[in-house]
Design an enzyme around this catalytic site. Structure first.
Site, PDB file in Angstrom:
ATOM      1  N   GLU A  70       7.921 -48.914  24.133  1.00  0.00           N
ATOM      2  CA  GLU A  70       7.735 -49.096  22.698  1.00  0.00           C
ATOM      3  C   GLU A  70       8.564 -50.262  22.175  1.00  0.00           C
ATOM      4  O   GLU A  70       8.084 -51.098  21.406  1.00  0.00           O
ATOM      5  CB  GLU A  70       8.096 -47.804  21.967  1.00  0.00           C
ATOM      6  CG  GLU A  70       8.106 -47.900  20.453  1.00  0.00           C
ATOM      7  CD  GLU A  70       6.737 -48.153  19.845  1.00  0.00           C
ATOM      8  OE1 GLU A  70       6.661 -48.342  18.622  1.00  0.00           O
ATOM      9  OE2 GLU A  70       5.742 -48.172  20.591  1.00  0.00           O
ATOM     10  N   HIS A  73       7.318 -53.699  23.357  1.00  0.00           N
ATOM     11  CA  HIS A  73       6.159 -54.078  22.544  1.00  0.00           C
ATOM     12  C   HIS A  73       6.601 -54.612  21.185  1.00  0.00           C
ATOM     13  O   HIS A  73       6.078 -55.625  20.700  1.00  0.00           O
ATOM     14  CB  HIS A  73       5.247 -52.856  22.371  1.00  0.00           C
ATOM     15  CG  HIS A  73       4.046 -53.110  21.525  1.00  0.00           C
ATOM     16  ND1 HIS A  73       3.628 -52.238  20.538  1.00  0.00           N
ATOM     17  CD2 HIS A  73       3.181 -54.151  21.483  1.00  0.00           C
ATOM     18  CE1 HIS A  73       2.554 -52.733  19.943  1.00  0.00           C
ATOM     19  NE2 HIS A  73       2.261 -53.878  20.494  1.00  0.00           N
ATOM     20  N   HIS A 134      -4.615 -50.581  13.508  1.00  0.00           N
ATOM     21  CA  HIS A 134      -3.566 -51.419  14.101  1.00  0.00           C
ATOM     22  C   HIS A 134      -4.097 -52.162  15.329  1.00  0.00           C
ATOM     23  O   HIS A 134      -3.815 -53.358  15.515  1.00  0.00           O
ATOM     24  CB  HIS A 134      -2.377 -50.537  14.485  1.00  0.00           C
ATOM     25  CG  HIS A 134      -1.177 -51.307  14.944  1.00  0.00           C
ATOM     26  ND1 HIS A 134      -0.664 -52.374  14.253  1.00  0.00           N
ATOM     27  CD2 HIS A 134      -0.381 -51.157  16.037  1.00  0.00           C
ATOM     28  CE1 HIS A 134       0.395 -52.847  14.892  1.00  0.00           C
ATOM     29  NE2 HIS A 134       0.581 -52.132  15.978  1.00  0.00           N
ATOM     30  N   HIS A 261     -19.322 -44.853  22.864  1.00  0.00           N
ATOM     31  CA  HIS A 261     -18.740 -46.089  23.398  1.00  0.00           C
ATOM     32  C   HIS A 261     -19.533 -46.586  24.599  1.00  0.00           C
ATOM     33  O   HIS A 261     -19.743 -47.800  24.772  1.00  0.00           O
ATOM     34  CB  HIS A 261     -17.289 -45.826  23.796  1.00  0.00           C
ATOM     35  CG  HIS A 261     -16.524 -47.068  24.138  1.00  0.00           C
ATOM     36  ND1 HIS A 261     -16.509 -48.197  23.348  1.00  0.00           N
ATOM     37  CD2 HIS A 261     -15.725 -47.365  25.206  1.00  0.00           C
ATOM     38  CE1 HIS A 261     -15.747 -49.127  23.891  1.00  0.00           C
ATOM     39  NE2 HIS A 261     -15.265 -48.647  25.029  1.00  0.00           N
ATOM     40  N   HIS A 322      -8.616 -53.685  31.035  1.00  0.00           N
ATOM     41  CA  HIS A 322      -9.808 -53.453  30.215  1.00  0.00           C
ATOM     42  C   HIS A 322      -9.544 -53.841  28.760  1.00  0.00           C
ATOM     43  O   HIS A 322     -10.392 -54.454  28.107  1.00  0.00           O
ATOM     44  CB  HIS A 322     -10.205 -51.980  30.306  1.00  0.00           C
ATOM     45  CG  HIS A 322     -11.500 -51.650  29.641  1.00  0.00           C
ATOM     46  ND1 HIS A 322     -12.686 -52.277  29.947  1.00  0.00           N
ATOM     47  CD2 HIS A 322     -11.814 -50.739  28.661  1.00  0.00           C
ATOM     48  CE1 HIS A 322     -13.658 -51.776  29.220  1.00  0.00           C
ATOM     49  NE2 HIS A 322     -13.154 -50.857  28.420  1.00  0.00           N
TER      50      HIS A 322
END
Length: 363
Positions: A70, A73, A134, A261, A322
């Site tokens: 976290e 990032h 986000h 999806h 991906h």
């Protein structure tokens, strides 16, 4: 300045990949506060700091292994923000020379909004609506920075000396330019499909629906599962308050998201297979074949990674790739559209424009 903008694009891709890594290792709440971690600038690791952190947040005991993804990032996102603000300042300072400055200012403002979504992601405990927005904000930031790079490089090229421009071979309009121009709305339609598919992917990730179907080409042994709950799966009125780590939806809702999806991926694949074939046929000498091959390669790679995610049950490297290739596909389509806009006008179009200008001058 163009080099710094290019660096910001690369850094934005890294931030997107780090965000995917953080989410996939369930570290989205590795630090229960923002922008620090348990009130510290880094993840508390010493016994004394861990004791202080646990006293501050008794409901969220320190997990160093989840805190670091976290914070890494956040560090990367913060660095990207500083680079973007630097680009905005440089653009304003050089605006008199013709450097585009409105777009850098807009990106800087958008970065502030994206930072707010990063904060809400934590403070609202991974509320799916905020998490999805986000994620989309990250892709939007990347797209805007890519557009800035293209504009800056075009501006730099236009600033070449007259002698250099005189040595350049003039771009000749192709016979198929008008036929290619007719495909522009379909290119924008394809861009919209890519954005919708990315939004579906963001919603899938936010609700932990990637593992809802573990077989191919069927889902849980059925081509079209009978118990899918689309109303529940796409409910955007989920309450703020619960901890959404791991998701709160029922299995039937997650299956509905996952299958949607998948269907979206098939629609995108079919749409671009036809569109790219048409552009390829009409762009023998229009300079679009390179971008077409780029989009095709990104699309095939992205579909392959999506299939690998299901077959191998979401391995971390494949899942992160991906996410990154989703960004790559988006940027390749944007680049194709940009190159399409750079096509020279046909002789007929130029003649018409000249005639209109002559009439306006002599009127």
């Amino acid at each position: 300045m163009a080099n710094w903008a290019t660096f910001s694009v690369a850094l934005a891709v890294v931030v997107i990949m780090l965000g995917a890594w953080t989410r996939l290792v369930d570290a989205g709440l590795g630090c229960p506060d923002w922008p620090g971690c348990y009130g510290f600038l880094t993840v508390p690791q010493s016994e004394s700091n861990i004791a202080i952190a646990n006293a501050r947040f008794p409901d969220s005991p320190v997990d160093v292994a989840k805190g670091w993804p976290e914070m890494i990032h956040r560090y990367a996102a913060g660095t990207l923000g500083l680079v973007v603000f630097g680009l905005a300042a440089a653009a304003v300072r050089k605006r008199r020379s013709g450097v585009p400055f409105k777009l850098p200012l807009f990106i800087a403002g958008f970065i502030l909004l994206q930072g707010a979504f990063g904060m809400w992601t934590v403070t609202l405990k991974l509320w799916p609506q905020v998490v999805a927005l986000h994620l989309l904000g990250g892709f939007t930031t990347l797209s805007l920075l890519t557009l800035l790079v293209l504009r800056l490089r075009k501006f730099a090229t236009a600033q070449g000396s007259d002698s250099e421009r005189s040595l350049e071979e003039p771009i000749k309009p192709t016979a198929n330019a008008s036929r290619l121009a007719s495909l522009r709305p379909w290119l924008y339609g394809g861009l919209l499909l890519i954005i919708l598919q990315i939004a579906l992917g963001a919603w899938t990730a936010a609700n932990y629906a990637a593992v809802a179907c573990t077989d191919l080409p069927t889902c849980q042994g059925e081509w079209w599962p009978k118990d899918m709950d689309f109303q529940h799966g796409f409910d955007i009125t989920q309450h703020v308050g619960p901890n959404y780590l791991g998701g709160q939806l029922t299995a039937h809702g997650r299956v509905a998201i996952h299958v949607t999806h998948r269907v979206g991926a098939l629609v995108v694949l079919g749409y671009f297979a036809v569109l790219l074939a048409l552009i390829w046929r009409r762009s023998a000498s229009a300079g679009l074949r390179g971008p077409v091959l780029l989009v095709a390669a990104a699309l095939v790679t992205q579909i392959t990674l999506g299939l690998a995610n299901i077959i191998f049950h979401i391995p971390l490297p494949v899942a992160v790739a991906h996410n990154a290739m989703g960004a790559g596909l988006l940027l390749s389509v944007i680049y194709l559209i940009w190159q399409h806009h750079q096509l020279p006008q046909t002789q007929a179009a130029r003649a018409t424009h000249t005639t209109i200008m002559h009439q306006e001058i002599t009127a």
